[in-house]
Design a protein around this motif. Sequence first.
Motif, PDB file in Angstrom:
ATOM      1  N   TYR A  99       0.863  -1.183   0.000  1.00  0.00           N
ATOM      2  CA  TYR A  99       0.000   0.000   0.000  1.00  0.00           C
ATOM      3  C   TYR A  99       0.901   1.235   0.000  1.00  0.00           C
ATOM      4  CZ  TYR A  99      -3.142   3.732   1.358  1.00  0.00           C
ATOM      5  OH  TYR A  99      -3.840   4.908   1.387  1.00  0.00           O
ATOM      6  N   ILE A 100       0.642   2.148  -0.958  1.00  0.00           N
ATOM      7  CA  ILE A 100       1.412   3.387  -1.065  1.00  0.00           C
ATOM      8  C   ILE A 100       0.432   4.558  -1.078  1.00  0.00           C
ATOM      9  CG2 ILE A 100       3.038   4.720  -2.455  1.00  0.00           C
ATOM     10  CD1 ILE A 100       3.962   2.097  -3.733  1.00  0.00           C
ATOM     11  N   TYR A 101       0.696   5.541  -0.252  1.00  0.00           N
ATOM     12  CA  TYR A 101      -0.083   6.776  -0.292  1.00  0.00           C
ATOM     13  C   TYR A 101       0.838   7.861  -0.830  1.00  0.00           C
ATOM     14  CZ  TYR A 101      -3.245  10.555   1.000  1.00  0.00           C
ATOM     15  OH  TYR A 101      -4.094  11.646   0.971  1.00  0.00           O
ATOM     16  N   MET A 102       0.500   8.388  -2.026  1.00  0.00           N
ATOM     17  CA  MET A 102       1.390   9.302  -2.742  1.00  0.00           C
ATOM     18  C   MET A 102       0.857  10.734  -2.684  1.00  0.00           C
ATOM     19  SD  MET A 102       2.734   9.016  -6.678  1.00  0.00           S
ATOM     20  CE  MET A 102       3.763   7.613  -6.243  1.00  0.00           C
ATOM     21  N   THR A 103       1.762  11.662  -2.364  1.00  0.00           N
ATOM     22  CA  THR A 103       1.419  13.083  -2.287  1.00  0.00           C
ATOM     23  C   THR A 103       2.522  13.895  -2.955  1.00  0.00           C
ATOM     24  OG1 THR A 103       2.603  13.611  -0.231  1.00  0.00           O
ATOM     25  CG2 THR A 103       0.434  12.573   0.003  1.00  0.00           C
ATOM     26  N   ASP A 104       2.284  15.229  -3.058  1.00  0.00           N
ATOM     27  CA  ASP A 104       3.367  16.106  -3.494  1.00  0.00           C
ATOM     28  C   ASP A 104       3.747  17.128  -2.427  1.00  0.00           C
ATOM     29  OD1 ASP A 104       1.242  17.860  -3.642  1.00  0.00           O
ATOM     30  OD2 ASP A 104       1.227  17.956  -5.834  1.00  0.00           O
ATOM     31  N   ASN A 105       3.049  17.053  -1.255  1.00  0.00           N
ATOM     32  CA  ASN A 105       3.390  17.964  -0.149  1.00  0.00           C
ATOM     33  C   ASN A 105       3.196  17.283   1.210  1.00  0.00           C
ATOM     34  OD1 ASN A 105       0.652  17.820   0.108  1.00  0.00           O
ATOM     35  ND2 ASN A 105       0.276  20.021  -0.158  1.00  0.00           N
ATOM     36  N   PHE A 106       3.295  15.943   1.238  1.00  0.00           N
ATOM     37  CA  PHE A 106       3.141  15.096   2.422  1.00  0.00           C
ATOM     38  C   PHE A 106       1.685  14.812   2.779  1.00  0.00           C
ATOM     39  CE2 PHE A 106       7.375  16.949   3.128  1.00  0.00           C
ATOM     40  CZ  PHE A 106       8.118  15.790   3.269  1.00  0.00           C
ATOM     41  N   LYS A 141      -5.347  18.149  -4.155  1.00  0.00           N
ATOM     42  CA  LYS A 141      -6.484  17.282  -3.816  1.00  0.00           C
ATOM     43  C   LYS A 141      -5.975  16.148  -2.918  1.00  0.00           C
ATOM     44  CE  LYS A 141      -8.422  18.249  -8.390  1.00  0.00           C
ATOM     45  NZ  LYS A 141      -8.823  17.663  -9.695  1.00  0.00           N
ATOM     46  N   ALA A 142      -6.866  15.223  -2.606  1.00  0.00           N
ATOM     47  CA  ALA A 142      -6.453  14.067  -1.809  1.00  0.00           C
ATOM     48  C   ALA A 142      -5.363  13.292  -2.544  1.00  0.00           C
ATOM     49  CB  ALA A 142      -7.654  13.166  -1.527  1.00  0.00           C
ATOM     50  N   GLY A 143      -4.489  12.657  -1.777  1.00  0.00           N
ATOM     51  CA  GLY A 143      -3.412  11.889  -2.390  1.00  0.00           C
ATOM     52  C   GLY A 143      -3.918  10.645  -3.111  1.00  0.00           C
ATOM     53  N   MET A 144      -3.027  10.013  -3.863  1.00  0.00           N
ATOM     54  CA  MET A 144      -3.375   8.789  -4.594  1.00  0.00           C
ATOM     55  C   MET A 144      -3.006   7.563  -3.764  1.00  0.00           C
ATOM     56  SD  MET A 144      -1.947   7.339  -8.255  1.00  0.00           S
ATOM     57  CE  MET A 144      -0.449   6.665  -7.540  1.00  0.00           C
ATOM     58  N   SER A 145      -3.944   6.629  -3.673  1.00  0.00           N
ATOM     59  CA  SER A 145      -3.685   5.351  -3.010  1.00  0.00           C
ATOM     60  C   SER A 145      -3.363   4.299  -4.062  1.00  0.00           C
ATOM     61  CB  SER A 145      -4.894   4.907  -2.182  1.00  0.00           C
ATOM     62  OG  SER A 145      -5.079   5.757  -1.073  1.00  0.00           O
ATOM     63  N   ASP A 146      -2.242   3.646  -3.866  1.00  0.00           N
ATOM     64  CA  ASP A 146      -1.787   2.578  -4.770  1.00  0.00           C
ATOM     65  C   ASP A 146      -1.832   1.273  -3.985  1.00  0.00           C
ATOM     66  OD1 ASP A 146      -0.323   0.700  -6.182  1.00  0.00           O
ATOM     67  OD2 ASP A 146       1.355   2.019  -6.614  1.00  0.00           O
ATOM     68  N   ILE A 147      -2.747   0.374  -4.382  1.00  0.00           N
ATOM     69  CA  ILE A 147      -2.869  -0.934  -3.739  1.00  0.00           C
ATOM     70  C   ILE A 147      -2.513  -1.982  -4.780  1.00  0.00           C
ATOM     71  CG2 ILE A 147      -4.390  -2.525  -2.507  1.00  0.00           C
ATOM     72  CD1 ILE A 147      -6.184  -0.063  -1.913  1.00  0.00           C
ATOM     73  N   ASN A 148      -1.439  -2.703  -4.562  1.00  0.00           N
ATOM     74  CA  ASN A 148      -1.037  -3.731  -5.521  1.00  0.00           C
ATOM     75  C   ASN A 148      -0.665  -5.007  -4.795  1.00  0.00           C
ATOM     76  OD1 ASN A 148       2.173  -3.875  -5.360  1.00  0.00           O
ATOM     77  ND2 ASN A 148       1.593  -1.696  -5.226  1.00  0.00           N
ATOM     78  N   ALA A 149      -0.888  -6.135  -5.447  1.00  0.00           N
ATOM     79  CA  ALA A 149      -0.602  -7.435  -4.831  1.00  0.00           C
ATOM     80  C   ALA A 149      -0.424  -8.484  -5.922  1.00  0.00           C
ATOM     81  CB  ALA A 149      -1.729  -7.841  -3.885  1.00  0.00           C
ATOM     82  N   ASN A 150       0.352  -9.517  -5.610  1.00  0.00           N
ATOM     83  CA  ASN A 150       0.426 -10.693  -6.473  1.00  0.00           C
ATOM     84  C   ASN A 150       0.666 -11.922  -5.613  1.00  0.00           C
ATOM     85  OD1 ASN A 150       3.496 -11.482  -6.644  1.00  0.00           O
ATOM     86  ND2 ASN A 150       3.458  -9.246  -6.916  1.00  0.00           N
ATOM     87  N   TYR A 166      -3.025 -11.401  -9.602  1.00  0.00           N
ATOM     88  CA  TYR A 166      -2.320 -10.153  -9.329  1.00  0.00           C
ATOM     89  C   TYR A 166      -3.148  -8.969  -9.815  1.00  0.00           C
ATOM     90  CZ  TYR A 166      -0.811 -10.568 -14.265  1.00  0.00           C
ATOM     91  OH  TYR A 166      -0.764 -10.691 -15.624  1.00  0.00           O
ATOM     92  N   GLY A 167      -2.763  -7.794  -9.386  1.00  0.00           N
ATOM     93  CA  GLY A 167      -3.481  -6.608  -9.826  1.00  0.00           C
ATOM     94  C   GLY A 167      -2.980  -5.358  -9.136  1.00  0.00           C
ATOM     95  N   ARG A 168      -3.490  -4.211  -9.621  1.00  0.00           N
ATOM     96  CA  ARG A 168      -3.119  -2.916  -9.041  1.00  0.00           C
ATOM     97  C   ARG A 168      -4.320  -1.986  -9.159  1.00  0.00           C
ATOM     98  NH1 ARG A 168       0.367   1.774 -11.245  1.00  0.00           N
ATOM     99  NH2 ARG A 168       1.336   2.704  -9.398  1.00  0.00           N
ATOM    100  N   LEU A 169      -4.691  -1.401  -8.020  1.00  0.00           N
ATOM    101  CA  LEU A 169      -5.822  -0.482  -7.960  1.00  0.00           C
ATOM    102  C   LEU A 169      -5.310   0.894  -7.583  1.00  0.00           C
ATOM    103  CD1 LEU A 169      -8.317  -2.754  -5.953  1.00  0.00           C
ATOM    104  CD2 LEU A 169      -7.976  -2.656  -8.439  1.00  0.00           C
ATOM    105  N   LEU A 170      -5.648   1.908  -8.405  1.00  0.00           N
ATOM    106  CA  LEU A 170      -5.242   3.281  -8.145  1.00  0.00           C
ATOM    107  C   LEU A 170      -6.483   4.083  -7.781  1.00  0.00           C
ATOM    108  CD1 LEU A 170      -2.752   3.800 -11.129  1.00  0.00           C
ATOM    109  CD2 LEU A 170      -2.270   2.998  -8.810  1.00  0.00           C
TER     110      LEU A 170
END
Length: 741
Positions: free
Chosen positions: A577-584, A590-599, A617-621
């Motif tokens: 799980y990754i929570y991506m921002t440009d200012n923390f 806007k709200a940050g992007m959540s990256d959920i990936n698994a295999n 496997y898959g990846r949800l943004l």
Amino acid sequence: MKKKFLYLLMAILMGGTMNAQQNDAQTARKKVGVVLSGGGAKGMAHIGVLKVLERAGIPIDVVTGTSMGSIVGGLYSIGYNANSLDSIVREQDWNYVISDRENLRNQSLSDRQKQNTYVISTGLSLGKHDTTGGGLIRGKNLAELFNKLCIGYTDSLDFSRDLPIPFSCVATNIIDNSEVDFHSGHLPQAMRASMSIPAAFAPVRLGDMVLVDGGLRNNFPVDVAREMGAEIIIGVTVQGDAKEADEIGGTMSILSQIIDVNCKNKYEENIAITDLHIQVDTKGYGAASFTSAAIDTLIRRGQEEALRHWDEIRALKKMIGIDDLFQPTILHPLRPEVMTEQNLVVGFSFENMTPQDERFLRQKFNLSSRKYIDVNLEQEITTSMRIDLFYQTAECRLVPEGEGVRVVLSAGDRKSLQFHAGFRFDIEEYAAVQLGLDIPLKTAIPTDTEITLRLGKRTMARGVFTVHPRSFTRPMLSYTFRRNDLDVYLEGKIDHNIRYNQFQAEFTPINFNLKNFNFKLGLRWDFMHYRNKLGSETSKELMMNNEHFYSYSAQVNYNSEDNWHFPSRGSRFKAEYIYMTDNFTELDGKAGMSDINANWRTSFMVGRQLTIQPMFYGRLLLGPTTPLLLGNAIGGEWFGHYLQQQMPFAGLGNIEYVKNQFVAAQLQLQQRIGTSSHYLLLRLASAQQADKLENLLNEKTLLGGQLAYYYNTIFGPVGASIGYNNKTKKTYFYLNLGFEF
């Protein structure tokens, strides 16, 4: 009643007399010596000959050997009969045994991945006189295997008095080119010295001697067996005829010829004093023929050749002084228990080790309260001494003491650095090279710096600083630079090319490692500098502005597969799980992007050669904004090969971007061809994609298939694949040589 008692008494007395006579006859019989020549892997034939000698009831009183003959003979002398030796040599991973790779089954997944990335990995001690080098292979794993198999016989011993069967082996001292006959000392060390093929294996240094393969002076030591009191000699040789001029070409054939010619020392003289000489035909095989098929054939040839001498072997019984029905007392039963035996520990001793390192091992493995030790724990400790404490060599010996054993942990020189090199070729990127340096730092808590450089179409430079505390966590700080040249395809046709630099810094305070398991928590900074974009008319509106991101991540990684590339059992699972921002806190206001990936993949054996491997496997943004370059990308053979977020898809070779919600399933059939390292792979895949989760099942299903052939070599998988998918509607061909990186 009295009469029956008298008959019984007479029978007992007569039986006792007959037993006494048989014992007297056995005592009076002549001593039999078995002599086993050197020959590298060809020496596996000795096991087949020993099987026939046991079947014929030939007693063995003395064993001598050189090189591989010293290994087979040494193990036979301490209690492994021919059938147990057969099992042992077949179950070994010889690619591992005759290399210096570490046994990383109980180490971190990152260490295991590194081992399956680099072709060359060697420790260097800069500024010191390296006493462990002198060959392409230091022989660490051979020494460890010998110590493991010789449990109970690793102390300093008299080989004639302290072993079940008196034994001797031969080495060559290259200081004065003299023959060294081992009649005492450390049995594993003697065996290791006897088979140190010059230039291939590092020599063994003992006192003022530098010892290499005994075949250079005495490859068939019948004279040594005679000196030990053997009166009847059964000798086994596995050498072929010397090569003719037109058969000598490459470096290995030249080296092989030099060894074969030098191995003729004393050969004719020793043949002349052999009572029964068994020459096994090993044509078609060499000193390095350690494949399963080769071992099977060589053992069978040894057995078949000995059976051709069956009448001569049986006739020897009369020369020895025993009758046809005589069967020797089995002083050496099957010894499989040494592999799983729990030995009572009476204490630990540490050699050539600092107090800090001793304390590290005591705490990491809880040695103060450790009551028992087995082979697996021995391997874990020695591997930790090499990986965590950076020793060139490490040895764990079990020395009998009282009712248990004393565990002696002995360390060699410390590494100044560990050098790695990997090479690969494929038809997409052509040639690529990856080099690595692990540099240990002299600190109270073990720490090291890792530097990696990748050269090719995708250039990468990375530095990683890692702390190795006594617990299972390894905090890390890393900085990576990537210079990428990426072709992006659309429906099978190249759409645009992006050239960019990526700067990435990551701090991972939680890096928790257990066997097969890794858990990470970290903070990452990325800066994307776009150098150029060339594309079609449809891609011109794609604006590429430099951008930076701050990400928070949590990752779980599990891998219990028995083989990194071609597993037949076990599972692997990775979720992130990754929570991506440009200012923390936000991304583009806007709200940050959540990256959920698994295999997840698991392997099931069907029969002895076929493995079924389902994978999901898959990846949800999730979020209002998705950076263009970081969207879902599929294609290729591996996860994260061209892009960190890349996912493979059967039959699709090039990178294609898909929608933000992507899930896929793959079924792979892996057919191993016989007992070789050849594999046929059939992959079938399907996937769903959509802009929103609720629309996943409403979109067109992606389908793909792929057929591949691979040969698993020490340089990595070598093979080719051909595939087709309904997204590009094109056939795709791919050729790969080497490990993936």
